[in-house]
Design a protein around this motif. Structure first.
Motif, short mmCIF file in Angstrom:
data_model
loop_
_atom_site.label_atom_id
_atom_site.label_comp_id
_atom_site.label_asym_id
_atom_site.label_seq_id
_atom_site.Cartn_x
_atom_site.Cartn_y
_atom_site.Cartn_z
N GLU A 41 0.85 -1.19 0.00
CA GLU A 41 0.00 0.00 0.00
C GLU A 41 0.88 1.24 0.00
O GLU A 41 1.96 1.22 0.59
CB GLU A 41 -0.86 0.04 1.28
N PRO A 42 0.40 2.32 -0.61
CA PRO A 42 1.16 3.58 -0.51
C PRO A 42 1.32 3.95 0.97
O PRO A 42 0.44 3.63 1.78
CB PRO A 42 0.27 4.61 -1.21
N ASN A 43 2.43 4.57 1.33
CA ASN A 43 2.64 4.96 2.73
C ASN A 43 2.44 6.46 2.92
O ASN A 43 2.11 7.19 1.96
CB ASN A 43 4.02 4.48 3.21
N ALA A 44 2.66 6.92 4.14
CA ALA A 44 2.39 8.33 4.47
C ALA A 44 3.23 9.30 3.64
O ALA A 44 2.83 10.45 3.42
CB ALA A 44 2.64 8.55 5.95
N GLY A 45 4.40 8.86 3.16
CA GLY A 45 5.24 9.70 2.32
C GLY A 45 4.60 9.93 0.95
O GLY A 45 4.53 11.06 0.46
N HIS A 46 4.11 8.86 0.33
CA HIS A 46 3.40 8.99 -0.96
C HIS A 46 2.19 9.90 -0.80
O HIS A 46 1.93 10.78 -1.63
CB HIS A 46 2.88 7.63 -1.45
N LEU A 47 1.45 9.70 0.30
CA LEU A 47 0.22 10.48 0.51
C LEU A 47 0.53 11.96 0.72
O LEU A 47 -0.17 12.83 0.22
CB LEU A 47 -0.56 9.93 1.71
N ALA A 48 1.63 12.25 1.43
CA ALA A 48 2.01 13.64 1.68
C ALA A 48 2.34 14.34 0.35
O ALA A 48 1.98 15.51 0.15
CB ALA A 48 3.20 13.70 2.63
N LEU A 49 2.99 13.64 -0.56
CA LEU A 49 3.34 14.25 -1.84
C LEU A 49 2.09 14.51 -2.69
O LEU A 49 2.01 15.51 -3.40
CB LEU A 49 4.35 13.38 -2.61
N ALA A 50 1.11 13.63 -2.59
CA ALA A 50 -0.14 13.85 -3.31
C ALA A 50 -0.86 15.08 -2.73
O ALA A 50 -1.43 15.89 -3.47
CB ALA A 50 -1.03 12.61 -3.22
N ALA A 51 -0.79 15.25 -1.42
CA ALA A 51 -1.41 16.42 -0.77
C ALA A 51 -0.68 17.70 -1.17
O ALA A 51 -1.31 18.74 -1.41
CB ALA A 51 -1.39 16.25 0.75
N ALA A 110 -1.56 6.63 -4.57
CA ALA A 110 -1.69 7.60 -3.47
C ALA A 110 -2.44 8.85 -3.91
O ALA A 110 -2.75 9.70 -3.08
CB ALA A 110 -0.31 7.98 -2.95
N GLY A 111 -2.70 8.99 -5.21
CA GLY A 111 -3.47 10.13 -5.68
C GLY A 111 -2.67 11.22 -6.38
O GLY A 111 -3.23 12.25 -6.75
N SER A 112 -1.38 11.01 -6.60
CA SER A 112 -0.61 11.99 -7.38
C SER A 112 -1.08 11.97 -8.83
O SER A 112 -1.47 10.93 -9.35
CB SER A 112 0.89 11.65 -7.33
N LYS A 113 -1.04 13.14 -9.47
CA LYS A 113 -1.57 13.25 -10.84
C LYS A 113 -0.48 13.53 -11.87
O LYS A 113 -0.42 12.90 -12.91
CB LYS A 113 -2.63 14.36 -10.92
N GLN A 114 0.33 14.57 -11.58
CA GLN A 114 1.37 14.97 -12.55
C GLN A 114 2.62 14.15 -12.28
O GLN A 114 3.51 14.59 -11.58
CB GLN A 114 1.73 16.45 -12.36
N ILE A 115 2.67 12.93 -12.84
CA ILE A 115 3.81 12.05 -12.55
C ILE A 115 4.62 11.82 -13.81
O ILE A 115 4.06 11.41 -14.83
CB ILE A 115 3.33 10.68 -12.01
N LEU A 116 5.90 12.09 -13.73
CA LEU A 116 6.79 11.75 -14.83
C LEU A 116 7.56 10.50 -14.44
O LEU A 116 8.42 10.53 -13.57
CB LEU A 116 7.76 12.91 -15.12
N LYS A 117 7.20 9.39 -15.06
CA LYS A 117 7.84 8.11 -14.73
C LYS A 117 9.04 7.92 -15.65
O LYS A 117 8.93 7.32 -16.71
CB LYS A 117 6.84 6.97 -14.89
N ILE A 118 10.17 8.44 -15.20
CA ILE A 118 11.33 8.44 -16.10
C ILE A 118 11.94 7.05 -16.30
O ILE A 118 12.67 6.85 -17.25
CB ILE A 118 12.41 9.46 -15.64
N HIS A 119 11.61 6.10 -15.42
CA HIS A 119 12.10 4.72 -15.62
C HIS A 119 10.98 3.75 -15.97
O HIS A 119 11.14 2.54 -15.86
CB HIS A 119 12.85 4.24 -14.37
N GLY A 120 9.84 4.29 -16.41
CA GLY A 120 8.75 3.44 -16.85
C GLY A 120 7.88 2.93 -15.71
O GLY A 120 7.88 3.50 -14.61
N ASP A 121 7.15 1.85 -15.99
CA ASP A 121 6.12 1.38 -15.08
C ASP A 121 6.06 -0.14 -15.17
O ASP A 121 5.93 -0.70 -16.26
CB ASP A 121 4.78 2.00 -15.55
#
Ligand code: NAD
Ligand code: ZN
Length: 239
Positions: A75-85, A107-118
């Protein structure tokens, strides 16, 4: 140091963030450099390469399937959630990630640049087809494209070039951010690590967060030591 960093972050109109495997460590996903990053005694550098895939695609796929299963249970953790906020509060915001796990999306982030793919994207080794596949376990390995050829993980391996458009956007975001936050990356994998000096020389305040000192610590305006799931919520809280 934390207070100063928090003030810079609060006051900035434009923010860019670079994350690495460390931000997902507290979700139970091993980094490449931790002992838990070892799988059947293979080092990731021996598996995450085009040469390894050419030599033994089944072995590489078994490793990716193991990682996909692990990530699907995390699950996403509090760090991922803080960045989305933080993204919701900023006028201009870009999240650049080296991670392939998809936890920032969840975690709800929208503007994500996945420079190493997915890791949830698959690509055909013969035709241009690329698709999402969220099954943690495939019915058979290696997975195949509709055209019958073998698929490969939609990630950037060591020695491969980064997706050009995504990388250009990452450089643009780093060069125009008032604050550049670097969290949970060893800052030794290039070209990603080069975004830190790029942001710095373009005038950004650089905030680094890591459990250990890294090459980015020396040029950071604030080098914060600690775990991202603990420090990011403090750094980003709105009071
Ligand atoms: P890395 O493994 O090289 O470094 C991880 C860094 O995180 C280290 O500097 C470590 O000190 C720090 N760290 C560990 N736990 C932390 C915590 N709780 N809080 C803050 N920092 C912590 O990872 P990297 O810099 O991202 O580079 C390795 C490459 O491996 C990347 O290209 C990435 O694509 C890939 N990778 C991705 C994942 C993932 O998607 N979750 C996992 C492993 C590796
Ligand atoms: Zn195909």
């Amino acid at each position: 140091m934390l207070d100063q960093a928090k003030r810079w972050l609060d006051q900035a109109r434009s923010v860019a963030v670079l994350t690495g495997a460390g931000i997902s460590a507290e979700s139970g996903i091993p980094t490449f450099r931790s002992a838990g990053g070892l799988w059947k005694q293979f080092r990731p550098e021996e598996l995450a390469t085009p040469q390894a895939f050419a030599r033994d695609p089944l072995l590489v796929w078994e490793w990716y399937q193991w990682r996909r299963a692990l990530i699907s249970r995390a699950e996403p953790n509090a760090g991922h959630l803080a960045l989305a906020a933080l993204e919701r509060r900023k006028e201009i915001f870009t999240l650049i990630t080296q991670n392939v796990d998809g936890l920032h999306d969840r975690a709800g982030s929208k503007q994500i640049l996945k420079i190493h793919g997915d890791i949830w994207t698959l690509r055909c080794t013969a035709c241009p087809k690329e698709w999402r596949d969220l099954r943690p376990v495939f019915p058979a390995l290696p997975p195949k494209c509709e055209c019958g050829a073998m698929a490969r993980p939609g990630v950037v391996w060591f020695g491969e070039s980064l997706p050009a458009r995504v990388w250009e956007e990452a450089e643009r975001a780093a060069a125009s951010a008032e604050v550049f936050l670097v969290a949970g990356t060893s800052a030794v994998v290039y070209p990603a690590a080069g975004l830190v000096p790029l942001a710095k020389s373009a005038g950004a305040k650089v905030i680094e967060l890591n459990t250990e000192e890294t090459p980015a610590s020396a040029i950071a305006d604030a080098a914060l030591r600690g775990r991202s799931a603990e420090i990011l919520p403090m750094l980003i809280s709105s009071e």
